[in-house]
Design a protein around this motif. Structure first.
Motif, PDB file in Angstrom:
ATOM      1  N   PHE A 100       1.029  -1.207  -0.166  1.00  0.00           N
ATOM      2  CA  PHE A 100      -0.020   0.032  -0.016  1.00  0.00           C
ATOM      3  C   PHE A 100       0.883   1.184  -0.148  1.00  0.00           C
ATOM      4  CE2 PHE A 100      -2.634  -3.284   1.771  1.00  0.00           C
ATOM      5  CZ  PHE A 100      -3.828  -3.225   1.222  1.00  0.00           C
ATOM      6  N   LEU A 101       0.961   1.978  -1.157  1.00  0.00           N
ATOM      7  CA  LEU A 101       1.551   3.209  -1.256  1.00  0.00           C
ATOM      8  C   LEU A 101       0.844   4.411  -1.413  1.00  0.00           C
ATOM      9  CD1 LEU A 101       4.073   2.044  -4.070  1.00  0.00           C
ATOM     10  CD2 LEU A 101       4.306   1.921  -1.717  1.00  0.00           C
ATOM     11  N   GLU A 102       1.474   5.478  -0.718  1.00  0.00           N
ATOM     12  CA  GLU A 102       0.618   7.010  -0.645  1.00  0.00           C
ATOM     13  C   GLU A 102       1.177   7.567  -1.975  1.00  0.00           C
ATOM     14  OE1 GLU A 102       1.246   8.391   3.084  1.00  0.00           O
ATOM     15  OE2 GLU A 102      -0.077   6.785   4.089  1.00  0.00           O
ATOM     16  N   THR A 103       1.899   7.166  -2.786  1.00  0.00           N
ATOM     17  CA  THR A 103       2.264   8.104  -3.821  1.00  0.00           C
ATOM     18  C   THR A 103       1.969   7.374  -4.927  1.00  0.00           C
ATOM     19  OG1 THR A 103       4.502   7.083  -3.734  1.00  0.00           O
ATOM     20  CG2 THR A 103       3.976   9.093  -2.475  1.00  0.00           C
ATOM     21  N   GLY A 104       2.086   8.065  -6.132  1.00  0.00           N
ATOM     22  CA  GLY A 104       1.588   7.587  -7.561  1.00  0.00           C
ATOM     23  C   GLY A 104       2.834   7.320  -8.330  1.00  0.00           C
ATOM     24  N   TRP A 105       2.622   6.682  -9.388  1.00  0.00           N
ATOM     25  CA  TRP A 105       3.940   6.421 -10.187  1.00  0.00           C
ATOM     26  C   TRP A 105       4.375   7.921 -11.034  1.00  0.00           C
ATOM     27  CZ3 TRP A 105       4.159   6.249 -15.871  1.00  0.00           C
ATOM     28  CH2 TRP A 105       2.886   6.388 -16.702  1.00  0.00           C
ATOM     29  N   VAL A 106       3.385   8.579 -11.433  1.00  0.00           N
ATOM     30  CA  VAL A 106       3.437   9.702 -12.212  1.00  0.00           C
ATOM     31  C   VAL A 106       4.066  10.825 -10.985  1.00  0.00           C
ATOM     32  CG1 VAL A 106       2.591  11.788 -13.639  1.00  0.00           C
ATOM     33  CG2 VAL A 106       1.916   9.601 -14.141  1.00  0.00           C
ATOM     34  N   GLY A 107       3.358  10.830  -9.784  1.00  0.00           N
ATOM     35  CA  GLY A 107       3.890  11.832  -8.716  1.00  0.00           C
ATOM     36  C   GLY A 107       5.396  11.409  -8.569  1.00  0.00           C
TER      37      GLY A 107
END
Length: 395
Positions: free
Chosen positions: A132-139
Protein backbone atom coordinates in the motif's frame (compact mmCIF):
# COMPACT_ATOMS: atom_id res chain seq x y z
CA UNK A 1 -7.65 39.06 9.67
CA UNK A 2 -9.88 36.51 11.37
CA UNK A 3 -11.43 33.83 9.22
CA UNK A 4 -14.75 32.08 9.76
CA UNK A 5 -15.06 28.33 9.32
CA UNK A 6 -17.24 28.79 6.22
CA UNK A 7 -14.64 31.06 4.64
CA UNK A 8 -11.85 28.65 5.53
CA UNK A 9 -13.66 25.86 3.70
CA UNK A 10 -14.00 28.04 0.60
CA UNK A 11 -10.30 28.86 0.65
CA UNK A 12 -9.26 25.25 1.13
CA UNK A 13 -11.63 24.20 -1.66
CA UNK A 14 -10.04 26.56 -4.15
CA UNK A 15 -6.55 25.62 -3.05
CA UNK A 16 -7.19 21.89 -3.18
CA UNK A 17 -9.15 21.81 -6.42
CA UNK A 18 -6.83 24.05 -8.35
CA UNK A 19 -3.33 23.61 -6.99
CA UNK A 20 -1.58 21.34 -4.52
CA UNK A 21 1.88 22.82 -4.95
CA UNK A 22 2.32 26.58 -4.49
CA UNK A 23 5.14 27.14 -6.97
CA UNK A 24 3.69 24.92 -9.66
CA UNK A 25 2.58 27.40 -12.25
CA UNK A 26 5.34 29.91 -11.54
CA UNK A 27 7.91 27.29 -12.47
CA UNK A 28 6.20 26.79 -15.81
CA UNK A 29 7.32 30.24 -16.93
CA UNK A 30 10.98 29.78 -16.05
CA UNK A 31 13.59 28.62 -18.58
CA UNK A 32 15.17 26.32 -15.98
CA UNK A 33 11.99 24.25 -15.90
CA UNK A 34 12.11 23.49 -19.61
CA UNK A 35 13.24 20.09 -20.76
CA UNK A 36 15.54 19.53 -23.72
CA UNK A 37 13.17 17.00 -25.23
CA UNK A 38 9.59 17.80 -26.16
CA UNK A 39 8.11 14.37 -25.65
CA UNK A 40 4.64 14.25 -24.14
CA UNK A 41 2.82 11.37 -22.46
CA UNK A 42 -1.00 11.33 -22.39
CA UNK A 43 -2.58 8.69 -20.15
CA UNK A 44 -6.22 7.75 -20.81
CA UNK A 45 -7.76 5.79 -17.95
CA UNK A 46 -10.72 3.55 -18.87
CA UNK A 47 -12.41 3.59 -15.49
CA UNK A 48 -14.60 0.72 -14.36
CA UNK A 49 -12.82 -2.27 -15.89
CA UNK A 50 -13.08 -2.38 -19.68
CA UNK A 51 -13.79 -5.74 -21.31
CA UNK A 52 -10.66 -6.44 -23.33
CA UNK A 53 -12.05 -9.50 -25.10
CA UNK A 54 -14.73 -7.37 -26.75
CA UNK A 55 -12.14 -4.69 -27.57
CA UNK A 56 -9.58 -6.82 -29.40
CA UNK A 57 -11.60 -9.81 -30.55
CA UNK A 58 -10.08 -13.31 -31.04
CA UNK A 59 -12.01 -13.83 -34.26
CA UNK A 60 -11.07 -17.49 -34.78
CA UNK A 61 -11.38 -18.68 -31.20
CA UNK A 62 -14.36 -20.99 -30.76
CA UNK A 63 -14.18 -20.71 -26.96
CA UNK A 64 -14.78 -16.96 -27.18
CA UNK A 65 -17.97 -17.38 -29.21
CA UNK A 66 -19.18 -20.31 -27.11
CA UNK A 67 -18.72 -18.53 -23.78
CA UNK A 68 -20.21 -15.28 -25.10
CA UNK A 69 -23.11 -16.48 -27.15
CA UNK A 70 -25.15 -13.28 -26.64
CA UNK A 71 -22.41 -10.64 -26.42
CA UNK A 72 -19.63 -11.84 -28.74
CA UNK A 73 -18.61 -9.21 -31.31
CA UNK A 74 -19.29 -10.78 -34.70
CA UNK A 75 -18.68 -7.75 -36.93
CA UNK A 76 -15.20 -6.76 -35.77
CA UNK A 77 -12.83 -4.88 -38.06
CA UNK A 78 -9.95 -7.09 -39.17
CA UNK A 79 -6.50 -6.36 -37.79
CA UNK A 80 -4.78 -9.70 -38.41
CA UNK A 81 -5.85 -13.19 -39.45
CA UNK A 82 -6.70 -13.97 -35.82
CA UNK A 83 -7.73 -10.62 -34.35
CA UNK A 84 -10.23 -7.85 -34.99
CA UNK A 85 -11.11 -4.63 -33.24
CA UNK A 86 -14.50 -3.50 -31.96
CA UNK A 87 -16.36 -1.73 -34.82
CA UNK A 88 -16.95 1.31 -32.60
CA UNK A 89 -13.19 1.87 -32.65
CA UNK A 90 -12.95 2.31 -36.41
CA UNK A 91 -10.38 5.11 -36.17
CA UNK A 92 -8.09 2.82 -34.17
CA UNK A 93 -8.29 0.40 -37.09
CA UNK A 94 -7.00 3.24 -39.27
CA UNK A 95 -4.21 3.91 -36.79
CA UNK A 96 -3.34 0.22 -36.81
CA UNK A 97 -3.17 0.13 -40.61
CA UNK A 98 -0.90 3.20 -40.63
CA UNK A 99 1.50 1.75 -38.06
CA UNK A 100 0.47 4.24 -35.36
CA UNK A 101 -1.11 1.79 -32.90
CA UNK A 102 0.49 -0.89 -30.74
CA UNK A 103 -1.51 -3.33 -28.61
CA UNK A 104 -0.08 -5.23 -25.65
CA UNK A 105 -2.28 -8.11 -24.47
CA UNK A 106 -2.58 -9.92 -21.15
CA UNK A 107 -1.36 -7.02 -19.00
CA UNK A 108 -1.88 -7.31 -15.26
CA UNK A 109 -0.04 -8.20 -12.06
CA UNK A 110 0.42 -11.15 -9.66
CA UNK A 111 -2.41 -11.97 -7.26
CA UNK A 112 -4.92 -9.63 -8.92
CA UNK A 113 -7.57 -7.80 -6.92
CA UNK A 114 -11.08 -7.49 -8.37
CA UNK A 115 -12.09 -4.49 -6.28
CA UNK A 116 -12.36 -1.34 -8.41
CA UNK A 117 -10.84 0.82 -5.69
CA UNK A 118 -7.98 -1.45 -4.69
CA UNK A 119 -7.02 -2.47 -8.22
CA UNK A 120 -7.08 1.16 -9.37
CA UNK A 121 -4.82 2.06 -6.44
CA UNK A 122 -2.42 -0.69 -7.51
CA UNK A 123 -2.33 0.56 -11.11
CA UNK A 124 -2.03 4.21 -10.09
CA UNK A 125 0.63 3.68 -7.43
CA UNK A 126 2.46 0.89 -9.31
CA UNK A 127 2.50 -1.16 -6.13
CA UNK A 128 2.42 -4.88 -5.54
CA UNK A 129 -1.01 -6.33 -4.74
CA UNK A 130 -0.05 -6.68 -1.06
CA UNK A 131 1.68 -3.29 -0.86
CA UNK A 132 0.00 0.00 0.00
CA UNK A 133 1.66 3.19 -1.27
CA UNK A 134 0.61 6.78 -0.71
CA UNK A 135 2.32 8.07 -3.84
CA UNK A 136 1.60 7.50 -7.53
CA UNK A 137 3.93 6.48 -10.32
CA UNK A 138 3.62 9.85 -12.10
CA UNK A 139 3.99 11.67 -8.79
CA UNK A 140 7.23 9.82 -8.11
CA UNK A 141 8.32 10.72 -11.63
CA UNK A 142 7.84 14.38 -10.66
CA UNK A 143 9.91 13.80 -7.53
CA UNK A 144 12.70 12.09 -9.47
CA UNK A 145 12.71 14.52 -12.40
CA UNK A 146 13.37 17.36 -9.97
CA UNK A 147 15.93 15.60 -7.83
CA UNK A 148 18.54 18.24 -8.67
CA UNK A 149 16.44 21.21 -9.71
CA UNK A 150 14.41 23.90 -8.04
CA UNK A 151 11.44 23.65 -10.39
CA UNK A 152 9.66 20.34 -11.04
CA UNK A 153 8.68 18.97 -14.41
CA UNK A 154 4.94 19.41 -14.63
CA UNK A 155 1.99 17.04 -14.97
CA UNK A 156 -1.66 18.00 -15.45
CA UNK A 157 -4.83 16.03 -14.80
CA UNK A 158 -7.98 17.07 -16.64
CA UNK A 159 -10.33 16.56 -13.73
CA UNK A 160 -11.61 18.39 -10.68
CA UNK A 161 -9.78 16.06 -8.29
CA UNK A 162 -6.20 14.86 -8.35
CA UNK A 163 -5.73 11.09 -8.70
CA UNK A 164 -3.31 9.06 -6.63
CA UNK A 165 -1.25 8.44 -9.78
CA UNK A 166 -0.10 12.07 -9.83
CA UNK A 167 0.73 12.51 -6.15
CA UNK A 168 4.40 12.38 -5.19
CA UNK A 169 6.09 12.66 -1.83
CA UNK A 170 7.45 16.14 -2.53
CA UNK A 171 5.66 17.18 -5.71
CA UNK A 172 2.11 16.84 -6.95
CA UNK A 173 0.49 17.48 -10.28
CA UNK A 174 -2.17 20.08 -10.94
CA UNK A 175 -5.82 19.12 -11.55
CA UNK A 176 -8.38 21.27 -13.34
CA UNK A 177 -11.28 20.63 -15.69
CA UNK A 178 -11.44 23.88 -17.62
CA UNK A 179 -8.65 26.50 -17.90
CA UNK A 180 -11.16 29.29 -18.44
CA UNK A 181 -13.24 28.37 -15.40
CA UNK A 182 -10.12 28.08 -13.27
CA UNK A 183 -9.00 31.53 -14.35
CA UNK A 184 -12.41 33.05 -13.67
CA UNK A 185 -12.52 31.49 -10.20
CA UNK A 186 -9.03 32.72 -9.38
CA UNK A 187 -10.01 36.29 -10.31
CA UNK A 188 -13.00 36.52 -7.99
CA UNK A 189 -12.67 39.55 -5.70
CA UNK A 190 -13.61 37.45 -2.69
CA UNK A 191 -10.55 35.21 -2.98
CA UNK A 192 -8.23 38.08 -3.88
CA UNK A 193 -9.38 40.02 -0.84
CA UNK A 194 -8.87 37.05 1.47
CA UNK A 195 -5.38 36.45 0.16
CA UNK A 196 -4.26 40.07 0.25
CA UNK A 197 -5.49 40.60 3.82
CA UNK A 198 -4.75 37.29 5.46
CA UNK A 199 -2.48 37.05 8.50
CA UNK A 200 -2.41 33.67 10.15
CA UNK A 201 0.24 31.97 12.24
CA UNK A 202 -1.09 28.46 11.75
CA UNK A 203 1.23 26.72 9.27
CA UNK A 204 -1.50 24.69 7.55
CA UNK A 205 -3.84 27.63 7.09
CA UNK A 206 -0.98 29.81 5.89
CA UNK A 207 -0.03 27.11 3.37
CA UNK A 208 -3.58 27.13 1.99
CA UNK A 209 -3.46 30.89 1.60
CA UNK A 210 -0.10 30.76 -0.15
CA UNK A 211 -1.41 28.04 -2.45
CA UNK A 212 -4.44 30.14 -3.25
CA UNK A 213 -2.22 33.13 -3.88
CA UNK A 214 -0.09 31.21 -6.34
CA UNK A 215 -3.23 30.08 -8.15
CA UNK A 216 -4.52 33.65 -8.33
CA UNK A 217 -1.19 34.84 -9.68
CA UNK A 218 -0.77 32.12 -12.28
CA UNK A 219 -4.13 30.71 -13.38
CA UNK A 220 -4.24 33.37 -16.06
CA UNK A 221 -0.98 32.06 -17.48
CA UNK A 222 -2.28 28.56 -18.11
CA UNK A 223 -5.52 29.98 -19.49
CA UNK A 224 -3.64 32.19 -21.93
CA UNK A 225 -1.48 29.25 -22.97
CA UNK A 226 -4.57 27.12 -23.57
CA UNK A 227 -5.77 29.58 -26.21
CA UNK A 228 -2.39 30.75 -27.49
CA UNK A 229 -2.58 28.87 -30.78
CA UNK A 230 -5.98 28.64 -32.41
CA UNK A 231 -6.86 25.27 -33.91
CA UNK A 232 -9.18 24.62 -36.83
CA UNK A 233 -9.75 21.02 -35.74
CA UNK A 234 -13.37 20.28 -34.87
CA UNK A 235 -13.74 18.19 -31.73
CA UNK A 236 -16.87 16.24 -30.77
CA UNK A 237 -19.18 17.98 -28.32
CA UNK A 238 -18.59 15.45 -25.57
CA UNK A 239 -16.86 15.64 -22.20
CA UNK A 240 -13.94 13.59 -23.50
CA UNK A 241 -13.78 15.65 -26.68
CA UNK A 242 -13.47 18.83 -24.63
CA UNK A 243 -10.79 17.26 -22.43
CA UNK A 244 -8.68 16.23 -25.41
CA UNK A 245 -9.19 19.66 -26.97
CA UNK A 246 -7.81 21.30 -23.81
CA UNK A 247 -4.81 18.96 -23.81
CA UNK A 248 -4.07 19.58 -27.49
CA UNK A 249 -4.29 23.34 -26.97
CA UNK A 250 -1.73 23.15 -24.18
CA UNK A 251 0.58 20.83 -26.12
CA UNK A 252 0.43 23.09 -29.17
CA UNK A 253 1.20 26.13 -27.01
CA UNK A 254 4.53 24.61 -25.91
CA UNK A 255 3.57 24.89 -22.24
CA UNK A 256 6.08 23.00 -20.11
CA UNK A 257 4.01 19.92 -19.30
CA UNK A 258 5.30 16.39 -19.80
CA UNK A 259 2.37 14.25 -18.64
CA UNK A 260 -1.37 14.71 -19.16
CA UNK A 261 -3.87 12.44 -17.44
CA UNK A 262 -7.59 12.01 -18.16
CA UNK A 263 -10.28 9.38 -17.72
CA UNK A 264 -13.51 8.12 -19.25
CA UNK A 265 -16.13 5.61 -18.08
CA UNK A 266 -17.70 3.80 -16.47
CA UNK A 267 -16.84 0.51 -18.17
CA UNK A 268 -18.35 -1.54 -15.34
CA UNK A 269 -20.61 -3.41 -17.75
CA UNK A 270 -22.42 -6.02 -15.67
CA UNK A 271 -25.64 -5.42 -17.62
CA UNK A 272 -26.22 -4.94 -21.36
CA UNK A 273 -22.52 -4.59 -21.99
CA UNK A 274 -22.41 -4.18 -25.75
CA UNK A 275 -24.64 -1.10 -25.81
CA UNK A 276 -22.70 0.69 -23.06
CA UNK A 277 -19.29 -0.27 -24.38
CA UNK A 278 -20.18 0.82 -27.91
CA UNK A 279 -21.32 4.19 -26.59
CA UNK A 280 -18.07 4.75 -24.69
CA UNK A 281 -15.92 3.48 -27.55
CA UNK A 282 -17.64 5.85 -29.96
CA UNK A 283 -16.88 8.75 -27.63
CA UNK A 284 -13.23 7.67 -27.38
CA UNK A 285 -12.98 7.02 -31.11
CA UNK A 286 -14.17 10.46 -32.16
CA UNK A 287 -12.20 12.34 -29.49
CA UNK A 288 -8.92 10.57 -30.27
CA UNK A 289 -9.46 11.08 -34.00
CA UNK A 290 -9.75 14.85 -33.52
CA UNK A 291 -6.82 14.87 -31.08
CA UNK A 292 -4.48 13.03 -33.47
CA UNK A 293 -5.48 15.19 -36.41
CA UNK A 294 -4.93 18.33 -34.32
CA UNK A 295 -1.44 17.23 -33.27
CA UNK A 296 -0.54 16.24 -36.80
CA UNK A 297 -1.56 19.70 -38.03
CA UNK A 298 0.68 21.35 -35.45
CA UNK A 299 3.60 18.97 -35.93
CA UNK A 300 3.44 17.61 -32.37
CA UNK A 301 2.12 14.11 -33.09
CA UNK A 302 5.51 12.43 -33.24
CA UNK A 303 6.37 13.98 -29.87
CA UNK A 304 3.26 12.53 -28.23
CA UNK A 305 2.46 9.06 -26.87
CA UNK A 306 -1.13 8.22 -25.89
CA UNK A 307 -1.42 5.24 -23.55
CA UNK A 308 -4.63 3.59 -22.33
CA UNK A 309 -5.26 1.29 -19.38
CA UNK A 310 -8.10 -0.05 -17.24
CA UNK A 311 -7.91 -1.32 -13.66
CA UNK A 312 -8.85 -4.84 -14.75
CA UNK A 313 -10.57 -6.75 -17.56
CA UNK A 314 -13.67 -8.92 -17.39
CA UNK A 315 -14.31 -12.64 -16.97
CA UNK A 316 -14.28 -14.77 -20.10
CA UNK A 317 -17.86 -16.01 -19.84
CA UNK A 318 -20.85 -13.71 -20.14
CA UNK A 319 -23.21 -13.40 -17.18
CA UNK A 320 -27.00 -13.79 -17.12
CA UNK A 321 -27.57 -10.06 -17.76
CA UNK A 322 -25.83 -9.82 -21.14
CA UNK A 323 -22.78 -8.41 -19.42
CA UNK A 324 -19.54 -9.53 -17.83
CA UNK A 325 -18.21 -9.51 -14.29
CA UNK A 326 -14.91 -8.31 -12.86
CA UNK A 327 -11.89 -10.12 -14.27
CA UNK A 328 -8.14 -9.75 -14.35
CA UNK A 329 -5.74 -9.21 -17.27
CA UNK A 330 -6.42 -6.74 -20.06
CA UNK A 331 -4.76 -5.02 -23.01
CA UNK A 332 -3.15 -1.61 -23.28
CA UNK A 333 -3.11 0.65 -26.35
CA UNK A 334 -0.23 2.88 -27.43
CA UNK A 335 -0.83 5.55 -30.08
CA UNK A 336 1.98 7.63 -31.57
CA UNK A 337 3.71 8.65 -34.75
CA UNK A 338 7.01 7.43 -33.27
CA UNK A 339 6.39 3.80 -32.34
CA UNK A 340 9.38 1.52 -32.81
CA UNK A 341 7.13 -1.55 -32.88
CA UNK A 342 3.54 -1.51 -34.01
CA UNK A 343 0.54 -3.73 -34.32
CA UNK A 344 -0.23 -6.54 -31.92
CA UNK A 345 2.91 -6.95 -29.83
CA UNK A 346 2.26 -10.35 -28.25
CA UNK A 347 -0.07 -13.33 -28.23
CA UNK A 348 -3.81 -12.97 -27.73
CA UNK A 349 -5.24 -14.26 -24.42
CA UNK A 350 -5.14 -18.03 -24.01
CA UNK A 351 -8.77 -19.00 -23.42
CA UNK A 352 -7.88 -22.64 -22.81
CA UNK A 353 -5.69 -21.78 -19.84
CA UNK A 354 -7.71 -19.83 -17.28
CA UNK A 355 -7.64 -19.29 -13.53
CA UNK A 356 -11.15 -20.03 -12.32
CA UNK A 357 -12.66 -18.44 -15.41
CA UNK A 358 -10.25 -15.49 -15.50
CA UNK A 359 -7.45 -14.64 -17.92
CA UNK A 360 -3.92 -15.20 -16.70
CA UNK A 361 -1.64 -12.21 -17.06
CA UNK A 362 1.66 -12.61 -18.91
CA UNK A 363 2.81 -8.97 -18.95
CA UNK A 364 3.36 -6.88 -15.81
CA UNK A 365 1.98 -3.35 -16.07
CA UNK A 366 4.98 -2.04 -14.13
CA UNK A 367 7.22 -3.13 -17.01
CA UNK A 368 5.06 -0.95 -19.27
CA UNK A 369 5.41 2.02 -16.92
CA UNK A 370 9.16 1.44 -16.67
CA UNK A 371 9.42 1.39 -20.47
CA UNK A 372 7.50 4.62 -20.89
CA UNK A 373 9.44 6.36 -18.11
CA UNK A 374 12.85 5.25 -19.37
CA UNK A 375 12.47 5.16 -23.14
CA UNK A 376 9.95 7.95 -23.65
CA UNK A 377 10.41 10.41 -20.78
CA UNK A 378 14.10 9.65 -20.22
CA UNK A 379 13.55 9.15 -16.49
CA UNK A 380 15.13 6.78 -13.99
CA UNK A 381 12.49 4.05 -13.98
CA UNK A 382 14.46 1.96 -11.52
CA UNK A 383 14.47 4.73 -8.95
CA UNK A 384 10.80 5.58 -9.52
CA UNK A 385 9.36 2.06 -9.64
CA UNK A 386 12.08 -0.18 -8.27
CA UNK A 387 11.61 -2.22 -11.48
CA UNK A 388 14.59 -4.32 -12.57
CA UNK A 389 13.00 -6.92 -14.84
CA UNK A 390 13.65 -5.48 -18.27
CA UNK A 391 11.87 -3.12 -20.66
CA UNK A 392 9.80 -3.38 -23.82
CA UNK A 393 11.02 -1.92 -27.09
CA UNK A 394 7.85 -0.47 -28.67
CA UNK A 395 9.15 3.06 -27.91
Amino acid sequence: MLIKRRDFLKVSSLATASLMMPNFLKSMTLPEALDQENRILVVLQLSGGNDGLNTIIPTKNDIYFRERELIAIKDSLKLTDDAGINPSLSYFKELFDRGELAVLNNVGYPNPDKSHFRSMDIWQSASKSDEFLETGWVGRYLDEACYKCDHPTQALEIDDMLSLALKGKNNKAFAFKDPKRLNQTSQEKYFKSLYENHHHEDETVDYLYQTMGSTINNAGYIFEKSKAKASTTIYPDTALGKDFKNIAALINSDVNTKVYYLSVGSFDTHVNQNQKQAQLFTEINEAVKAFVEDLKSSGRYKDTLLMTFSEFGRRVAQNASKGTDHGTANQMFFVSGSLKKKGILNALPDLEKLNDGDLIYTEDFRKVYATVLKNWLNADSGKILGWKNGLYDFV
